[in-house]
Scaffold this active site. Structure first.
Site, PDB file in Angstrom:
ATOM      1  N   GLU A 143       0.822  -1.175  -0.056  1.00 49.74           N
ATOM      2  CA  GLU A 143       0.133   0.015  -0.035  1.00 49.74           C
ATOM      3  C   GLU A 143       0.846   1.077  -0.162  1.00 49.74           C
ATOM      4  O   GLU A 143       1.600   1.730   0.900  1.00 49.74           O
ATOM      5  CB  GLU A 143      -1.112  -0.136   1.422  1.00 49.74           C
ATOM      6  CG  GLU A 143      -2.061   1.174   1.364  1.00 49.74           C
ATOM      7  CD  GLU A 143      -2.634   1.264   2.639  1.00 49.74           C
ATOM      8  OE1 GLU A 143      -2.039   1.206   3.546  1.00 49.74           O
ATOM      9  OE2 GLU A 143      -3.757   1.799   2.439  1.00 49.74           O
ATOM     10  N   ASN A 178     -11.727   6.501   3.304  1.00 50.17           N
ATOM     11  CA  ASN A 178     -10.698   6.875   4.317  1.00 50.17           C
ATOM     12  C   ASN A 178      -9.603   7.213   3.228  1.00 50.17           C
ATOM     13  O   ASN A 178      -9.156   6.513   2.176  1.00 50.17           O
ATOM     14  CB  ASN A 178     -10.526   5.786   5.205  1.00 50.17           C
ATOM     15  CG  ASN A 178     -11.777   5.603   6.107  1.00 50.17           C
ATOM     16  OD1 ASN A 178     -12.401   4.637   6.241  1.00 50.17           O
ATOM     17  ND2 ASN A 178     -11.770   6.657   6.986  1.00 50.17           N
ATOM     18  N   HIS A 197       0.871   7.580   6.316  1.00 48.65           N
ATOM     19  CA  HIS A 197       2.099   7.327   5.454  1.00 48.65           C
ATOM     20  C   HIS A 197       3.215   8.340   5.705  1.00 48.65           C
ATOM     21  O   HIS A 197       2.694   9.705   5.372  1.00 48.65           O
ATOM     22  CB  HIS A 197       1.806   6.898   4.027  1.00 48.65           C
ATOM     23  CG  HIS A 197       1.081   5.657   3.792  1.00 48.65           C
ATOM     24  ND1 HIS A 197       1.388   4.617   2.885  1.00 48.65           N
ATOM     25  CD2 HIS A 197      -0.240   5.176   4.188  1.00 48.65           C
ATOM     26  CE1 HIS A 197       0.593   3.874   2.842  1.00 48.65           C
ATOM     27  NE2 HIS A 197      -0.385   3.866   3.709  1.00 48.65           N
ATOM     28  N   GLY A 228      -5.080   4.488  13.298  1.00 45.19           N
ATOM     29  CA  GLY A 228      -5.245   3.143  12.793  1.00 45.19           C
ATOM     30  C   GLY A 228      -6.152   2.295  13.253  1.00 45.19           C
ATOM     31  O   GLY A 228      -7.283   2.945  14.088  1.00 45.19           O
ATOM     32  N   ASP A 236      -7.960  -3.791   8.057  1.00 49.28           N
ATOM     33  CA  ASP A 236      -6.749  -2.568   7.945  1.00 49.28           C
ATOM     34  C   ASP A 236      -6.219  -2.682   9.342  1.00 49.28           C
ATOM     35  O   ASP A 236      -5.654  -1.581   9.840  1.00 49.28           O
ATOM     36  CB  ASP A 236      -7.105  -1.359   7.644  1.00 49.28           C
ATOM     37  CG  ASP A 236      -6.233  -0.462   7.294  1.00 49.28           C
ATOM     38  OD1 ASP A 236      -5.007  -0.956   6.922  1.00 49.28           O
ATOM     39  OD2 ASP A 236      -6.124   0.916   7.055  1.00 49.28           O
ATOM     40  N   HIS A 278     -14.016   4.311  11.387  1.00 50.78           N
ATOM     41  CA  HIS A 278     -13.534   4.892  10.162  1.00 50.78           C
ATOM     42  C   HIS A 278     -14.726   5.283   9.334  1.00 50.78           C
ATOM     43  O   HIS A 278     -14.643   6.211   8.619  1.00 50.78           O
ATOM     44  CB  HIS A 278     -12.651   3.949   9.360  1.00 50.78           C
ATOM     45  CG  HIS A 278     -11.304   3.863  10.114  1.00 50.78           C
ATOM     46  ND1 HIS A 278     -11.153   3.359  11.255  1.00 50.78           N
ATOM     47  CD2 HIS A 278     -10.014   4.461   9.647  1.00 50.78           C
ATOM     48  CE1 HIS A 278      -9.745   3.456  11.492  1.00 50.78           C
ATOM     49  NE2 HIS A 278      -9.160   3.981  10.571  1.00 50.78           N
ATOM     50  N   GLY A 285     -16.423   0.540  12.665  1.00 48.69           N
ATOM     51  CA  GLY A 285     -17.376   1.498  13.489  1.00 48.69           C
ATOM     52  C   GLY A 285     -16.863   2.777  13.790  1.00 48.69           C
ATOM     53  O   GLY A 285     -17.666   3.776  14.479  1.00 48.69           O
TER      54      GLY A 285
HETATM   55 ZN   LIG Z   1      -4.316   3.077   4.111  1.00 45.65          ZN
END
Ligand SMILES: [Zn+2]
Length: 380
Positions: free
Chosen positions: A121, A213, A135, A306, A268, A245, A243
């Site tokens: 990713e 997202n 990132h 996250g 994720d 994101h 619940g």
């Molecule tokens: Zn991502």
């Protein structure tokens, strides 16, 4: 010849079933006992796992033992197939992680089967704040086929999925080259214009990564990259169903736009997932607060740090929050992602006997795992 049976209600029809498995395959499906209370489904398939239970695939020097431990953690959450996901990082770090995952697959036939390929990713995503998410900005760079070839050379062609932003100048050429090699290309962490998104799909991109997202906090009402990806029927979208994101109304509307057949639930999950609530110091996110309701925030703020709930909790939340029925939630966590990993996630005669027996636990918004079979063998 090893044979056993497992009973449970079909999550789509609610009919009680008795499934006979033999030599790793589903050999018979008969009516089960009427008083059956537990549900029966294929093992869950998670296309985006960064870590779990302290195992971190994006740690600085990934060791194969961490990958093996992560695969065991996944089984304990009902996930029988998962796609390890590496985020934007220096090329040497990506290559080291790819080598570690390849070594773990060589060390264990079970892990080799559980990990069909690796998802990279980034690093060819949007450098803009919001769109790039967590990132690191200094690791974002334009698509490079040479770098892709070096990844594949290091790990024996294990990279099977790449998420990028199609705003880069030569994105369409890169996408066409990867899809010609059988690598799935996903659009994500993007600020691309609608025509760039449709051009990416025309070049072979077939997925949207965690749609809704990894995008700017403020968007023009239309057009914007969300509408373009919702509209393009060449794109199957993944959604983080934790619940936190995506609000229930948003996910429900997005599922209606894409249809269940083009929708996939993912966790994720990051390394903090599955840990006890509290404050943690993390290498990427800094100081993170993990709350009882499964939300990881940058300590003292509302900013998400996250996703920390396993896929089984996503299935439960989507069902309990009224986003969709249990049968559809299970399909989006088994059959639909199963199409991306060969042929998996089907509770049908002759299919791979990866099965999950569970109870829905509304109080904890989770699934209570009773039994997990992989190739017909009980592993949990
Ligand atoms: Zn991502």
């Amino acid at each position: 010849m090893s044979s056993r049976t497992l009973t449970g209600r079909n999550t789509i029809t609610a009919q009680p079933l008795c499934v006979t498995v033999e030599d790793g395959r589903i050999r018979a499906i008969d009516p089960g006992p009427d008083n059956e209370a537990l549900w029966l489904a294929p093992g869950l398939i998670d296309l985006q796992v960064n870590g779990y239970g302290g195992c971190d695939l994006n740690a600085d020097a990934l060791d194969p033992d961490v990958v093996l431990a992560l695969a065991r953690q996944m089984l304990s959450t009902g996930v029988t197939t998962f796609v390890p996901t590496l985020i934007s990082a220096p090329e040497e770090k990506v290559i080291r992680a790819l080598r570690a995952i390849a070594s773990a697959r060589q060390a264990s036939a079970q892990v080799a089967c559980a990990i069909p390929f690796v998802h990279v990713e980034g690093p060819h995503i949007s450098p803009q704040d919001g769109a790039r998410g967590a990132h690191p900005r200094d690791q974002i760079r334009p698509p490079s086929l040479d770098e892709f070839e070096r990844w594949q050379a290091a790990c024996g062609d294990l990279v099977g999925m790449v998420t990028l932003s199609p705003h880069w100048e030569h994105a369409a050429d890169y996408i066409a080259a990867l899809t010609a090699k059988g690598v799935r290309v996903a659009i994500g962490h993007t600020h691309a214009a609608p025509q760039q998104i449709h051009a990416a799909a025309a070049a072979g991109a077939s997925l949207s990564t965690h749609l809704g997202n990894g995008i700017a906090l403020m968007l023009p009402r239309h057009p914007n990259p969300i509408w373009a990806q919702l509209a393009d029927e060449r794109l199957t979208a993944t959604f983080i169903a934790d619940g936190h994101h995506l609000p229930a109304d948003t996910l429900k509307s997005m599922l209606r736009a894409k249809g269940i057949e083009r929708s996939i639930l993912i966790s994720d999950a990051v390394a903090l997932a599955g840990m006890t609530p509290g404050i943690y110091d993390t290498p990427v996110g800094g100081r993170v607060q993990l709350s009882v309701d499964g939300r990881a925030s940058v300590a003292g703020t509302d900013i998400l740090a996250g996703a920390v709930r396993p896929l089984k909790d996503g299935v439960a939340w989507a069902t309990i929050a009224g986003v969709c029925g249990l049968g559809d939630a299970i399909r989006m966590a088994t059959e639909i992602p199963g199409r991306q990993v060969g042929r998996r996630g089907l509770l049908r005669l002759g299919e791979k006997a990866d099965l999950l027996r569970f109870a829905l636990d509304p109080q904890n918004k989770s699934l209570q795992i009773d039994t997990v079979l992989v190739d017909g063998v009980e592993v949990q």
